[in-house]
Design an enzyme around this catalytic site. Sequence first.
Site, PDB file in Angstrom:
ATOM      1  N   ASP A 131     -11.887   1.031  16.367  1.00 54.19           N
ATOM      2  CA  ASP A 131     -12.870   0.768  15.293  1.00 54.19           C
ATOM      3  C   ASP A 131     -12.219   0.079  14.106  1.00 54.19           C
ATOM      4  OD1 ASP A 131     -15.499   2.391  16.024  1.00 54.19           O
ATOM      5  OD2 ASP A 131     -13.746   3.579  16.636  1.00 54.19           O
ATOM      6  N   ASP A 172      -6.460  -0.929  11.365  1.00 49.36           N
ATOM      7  CA  ASP A 172      -7.043  -1.276  10.067  1.00 49.36           C
ATOM      8  C   ASP A 172      -6.892  -0.172   9.041  1.00 49.36           C
ATOM      9  OD1 ASP A 172      -8.926   0.374  11.605  1.00 49.36           O
ATOM     10  OD2 ASP A 172     -10.142   0.168   9.803  1.00 49.36           O
ATOM     11  N   ASP A 216      -5.777  -0.350  17.957  1.00 50.40           N
ATOM     12  CA  ASP A 216      -6.804   0.558  17.443  1.00 50.40           C
ATOM     13  C   ASP A 216      -8.169   0.005  17.853  1.00 50.40           C
ATOM     14  OD1 ASP A 216      -8.191   2.380  15.650  1.00 50.40           O
ATOM     15  OD2 ASP A 216      -8.411   0.650  14.323  1.00 50.40           O
ATOM     16  N   ALA A 246     -10.507  -5.193 -38.204  1.00 50.00           N
ATOM     17  CA  ALA A 246      -9.967  -3.839 -38.373  1.00 50.00           C
ATOM     18  C   ALA A 246      -8.434  -3.874 -38.350  1.00 50.00           C
ATOM     19  CB  ALA A 246     -10.493  -2.936 -37.259  1.00 50.00           C
TER      20      ALA A 246
END
Length: 747
Positions: free
Chosen positions: A516, A694, A514, A394
């Site tokens: 978790d 995190d 921190d 093309a």
Amino acid sequence: MAKDFFIPLQGALNLKTMKLYIVANRLPVKVQEDAGGNFSFERSEGGLATGLSSLDSEMETHWVGWPGIFVEDPGQREAITAELEKLNFHPVFLNEAQIQNYYEGYSNNTIWPLCHYFYSYIVYDADYWAAYKEVNELFCTEVTARINPGDIAWVHDYQLMLLPRMIREKVQDLSIGYFHHIPFPSYELFRVLPERAELLQGLLGADLIAFHTHGYMRHFISTIERVMGLGVMLDRFLHGNRFVYVDVLPMGINYDLYNQAILKPSVQEKALAFRKNYGEHKLILSVDRLDYSKGILHRLKGFARFLEQHPEYREKVSLVMIVVPSRDNVEMYAKLKRHIDELIGSINGMFSTINWTPVFYFYHSLPFEELVALYHIADVALVSPLRDGMNLVAKEYVAAKRDNSGVLILSEMAGASAELSAAIIINPNDINQISDSLLTALEMPVEDQLAKLRRMQILVSRHTVHRWAEDFMDKLRHIRHVNIENHKKRLMGQTAERLRRFYNKSKKRLFILDYDGTLSAFFQLPEDARPTEAILNTLKLLSSDERNKVIISSGRDHETLDRWLGHLPLDMAAEHGVFFKEDGVWSKNEDNRKVWDAEILKILQTFIDKTPGSRLEIKETALVWHYRNVDAWLAGLREQQLLNLLIEPCARQKLQIMRGNKILEIKSPIFTKGTAAKRFLKKDKYDFVLAMGDDTTDEDTFRALPKTAHTIRIGSVSEVARYYLYKQNEVLPFLEFLLDKSGTKKL
Ligand code: GDG
């Protein structure tokens, strides 16, 4: 842990000394043996070879690939190798069984139909897969025998999807790129492949994985997320110590080669001769390799429909169809060829007149000069693949037109349609649309044709194959730079040792940790993240040194934190600094505003109902929508919808909507982990400050601390943190390393 997690990245690129290894199934050379057993070598300049030949001349370029000829005799192999080495080509010799199973088999009977959405054509065969792995290993041996740290390997296409990882495991400190020339299918299709994970692992050995269109890129990213469970950050994901980038780099052509071809007298002669042969008829041109993905039968049917519906065009237009022979020893291809022959026979039988043949059919390839002469004179190019990675024909047609008129009809299923929007875009499965598009093309005023061609020429002339190759290399260089910078931030080896030295020298230390995702891993249910013996022991040890002040700063509610950790000599900040515990006493920062109203709660409840796996946490001072267990796509959709709905009511209540790690939290904007950090910092004078977290909420902590603080992001590189740890399970070992009095522990 896989080896590539620990690859040292040593330095910036040195163009003078580094080498580029282009690794593709075929070398760009035709090797032939004559009757006397002598070999001749002819370079074949495909799109790839021309594009890459123009790359930075300072960089020595080598090719690794199959020479396209079966040679078993070691002496002959040696002679061919010696000859090819003069061109910096390094052959990987394959035997017939390997070509049968690796190339015809796994590559062309398994991956090709899969990637082109021909689900029922996919053949699964254990021998195919075994050969695919074996041949990828052979390529790896050839590459790694010569490549050196600091060099670049650019791997091409679906025959070599395992290779990036294989190379990376053998040679360290390389930049590896991979380009996928064919479509990448939707996850729903790719997932059917038994070896899906191995193929993706193979690709992840690359630093850059690129595709022709954003559609393929999108499919690839969703497949990576779902099959490999990796979290993608827009266009990149962290894999070991590297960012792997995904990008869209549509391949172009050698524009000048096609655009200037008609200036050559030999091409002009051909064009004149063709024109004379085809008389005054308008010409529709199609050029493809024999393949079911090319839509050749649909195209013929579309042309027949056109002749039926528009008898006025009979004797006025012919279709010139060039089909390049390919794999017609394979039954499926032989069958396709028979169907094409029959259909052309029936169309010509039905419509031909003494003066006119509707379809001119060539089942062989044409010399370049004839091909461009045809491009130049064809009134219409009918490019209608059912699926095609890009389709260079093309672009070549557009370029070869120069100042001539002409119309491009282009399938929306070809990658090229994403760029060539000035073409007549069709659905190649719709026979009536093919017929209609032919009428539109043949009746299009010349000035419209020229205007559309011009628009496409500007694009094709800018996005050439040279530019494509350069862009690819630039991106690889950029990624290398990013990865080197990030590598310096990874908390391991000497970086960790240095930090320990600071720790040992200091007299008054502040730790803000921190919970978790940092001290504890994530669990499906937040209440399952209660501290393990290991967490408790480490915290005890850390806080037992009277020089250490240890603070847990969490988004959790203060009751849970107190239940879990209250018996330790720790200070705490809970619910992002709203509650704090100092010297054993909990206090609350007063904020008299209402935290939520019925409307906000109702919105959240509705979203819980319609998002399986999500849940609502109601804290004293905040509402949290958790979506860790929700399908990645649905989570993205719902998060965005929820944000849109919450913006107004939250603005009214002057509440903050905070995006955390798989959570959305609605809370007062006044108190954050940052305000908590400042408060603790003010209470004493510290000569060592260390914070770990995190999540984006922990970045508030990092920002609140002085530049000298040792800020550590877990699981990802962060612009705000000085270091990062790759995974949560490295956190306790790091703290133990820091506390190791003997100084013998390594990280
Ligand atoms: C893959 C993807 C993607 C064709 N007939 C003759 C001839 N050709 C040349 C054309 C063009 C090339 O062959 C075919 O181009 P494709 O774009 O179809 O590329 P493939 O190599 O088949 O396939 C495809 C491409 O990779 C690049 O990424 O576009 O989607 O499947 O250059 O001019 N050349 C001559 N005579 C012929 O009869 N001389």
